[in-house]
Design an enzyme around this catalytic site. Structure first.
Site, PDB file in Angstrom:
ATOM      1  N   TYR A 137      -2.315  10.933  -6.893  1.00  0.00           N
ATOM      2  CA  TYR A 137      -3.678  11.373  -6.576  1.00  0.00           C
ATOM      3  C   TYR A 137      -4.527  10.201  -6.113  1.00  0.00           C
ATOM      4  O   TYR A 137      -4.158   9.027  -6.269  1.00  0.00           O
ATOM      5  CB  TYR A 137      -4.320  12.052  -7.787  1.00  0.00           C
TER       6      TYR A 137
ATOM      7  N   LYS B 253      -0.700   5.423  -8.750  1.00  0.00           N
ATOM      8  CA  LYS B 253      -1.773   6.333  -9.170  1.00  0.00           C
ATOM      9  C   LYS B 253      -1.171   7.727  -9.313  1.00  0.00           C
ATOM     10  O   LYS B 253      -1.205   8.547  -8.382  1.00  0.00           O
ATOM     11  CB  LYS B 253      -2.928   6.317  -8.170  1.00  0.00           C
TER      12      LYS B 253
ATOM     13  N   LEU C 262      -3.952  -0.932 -12.151  1.00  0.00           N
ATOM     14  CA  LEU C 262      -4.186  -0.185 -10.925  1.00  0.00           C
ATOM     15  C   LEU C 262      -4.907  -1.101  -9.937  1.00  0.00           C
ATOM     16  O   LEU C 262      -5.850  -1.800 -10.309  1.00  0.00           O
ATOM     17  CB  LEU C 262      -5.034   1.050 -11.199  1.00  0.00           C
TER      18      LEU C 262
END
Length: 285
Positions: free
Chosen positions: A39, A152, A208
């Site tokens: 996503y 992600k 991330l």
């Protein structure tokens, strides 16, 4: 044009723009029972996707490493998301989009014939101006997630549990660490300021690769603020002059205390303030 009462309810599902109430997701979707999907969350300012290229590069990385094919090329996807924004008449907010591996009987191996399923929708969201001035509080927690935090994916239960842990302790966010080396937060990247210089964990597989993080690093360099993308420990964080988080929805938000101990003066610091101002100028808001 869709009626006004459907503002912020139109979803992009596969090739169609439909109202949320019409959306039906199969229980055999691998995103539902495996979290087998990827996503992105895009910020929208003045009706435009912010730093879209960075999001698409990260999406392509997640797609390649999970071997979940994207149902559109990046230019086609970009056009679809812009159309979604236009149909929802969104000026300021976010666009959430996900791609799951598709619909197949529940079995661990990648299905040979499943087709990826795309869904996207808009949310109206105002800038967190009050929080950006007052700051947030955080608590520390051991980072025992898997080792591909750079992807992600939909597997966010560790992040959900960490956020709830913070709330249960009366804080806003969790600062994760591995063997006392600070990594990131449950929903944002983390930076500290020491002697006028910024420190943040390297963008490797343990965090991330935040889009806002990258923007802030570039802005700091333009401001001639030294940025160290290097590991630092809890002790260095606790003795820092300032700390802040970066993220799509939080922009640049100061962290005023961790585990009940003030960071610096326990308020918005001068370096964080400069970065907030530079970010606003960069966005044009």
């Amino acid at each position: 044009m869709f009626p006004l009462e459907e503002w912020f309810t139109l979803y992009l599902y596969q090739q169609d723009f439909i109202a949320k109430e019409q959306l039906a997701i199969s229980p055999d979707d691998r995103g539902y029972y495996f979290g087998d999907g990827i996503y992105e969350v895009f910020r929208v300012y003045k009706g435009e996707l912010f730093e879209a290229d960075g999001h698409y590069r990260r999406l392509e990385l997640s797609s390649a490493d999970t071997r979940i094919p994207l149902p559109y090329s990046i230019p086609e996807l970009h056009a679809k998301l812009l159309e979604l924004i236009h149909l929802n008449r969104l000026r300021e907010g976010t666009v959430y989009m996900q791609v799951t591996r598709g619909i197949a009987p529940r079995s661990h191996p990648y299905p040979a014939k499943a087709e990826p399923v795309l869904m996207a929708y808009c949310n109206e969201l105002k800038r967190p101006l009050q929080t950006m001035q007052k700051g947030i509080t955080a608590v520390t927690s051991a980072d025992i997630r898997w080792l591909r935090c750079d992807l992600k994916t939909l597997n966010l239960l560790p992040n959900v549990m960490a956020k709830q842990q913070a709330l249960d302790l009366g804080a806003n966010e969790v600062v994760w660490h591995r063997d006392r080396v600070v990594t990131e937060c449950s929903a944002s990247n983390f930076m500290i300021v020491r002697n006028g210089e910024i420190w943040t964990h390297p963008a490797n597989h343990l965090i991330l690769h935040g889009i806002t993080r990258d923007v802030v690093i570039r802005l700091a360099q333009k401001l001639h603020i030294q940025v160290h993308q290097a590991p630092f420990k809890i002790e260095e964080m606790m003795s820092a002059d300032e700390a802040f988080v970066t993220g799509t929805t939080v922009e640049v938000t100061p962290v005023i205390s961790v585990d009940g101990v003030y960071i610096g003066q326990g308020e918005l610091g001068p370096v964080t303030r400069r970065l907030q101002q530079a970010f606003e100028e960069y966005v044009g808001i």
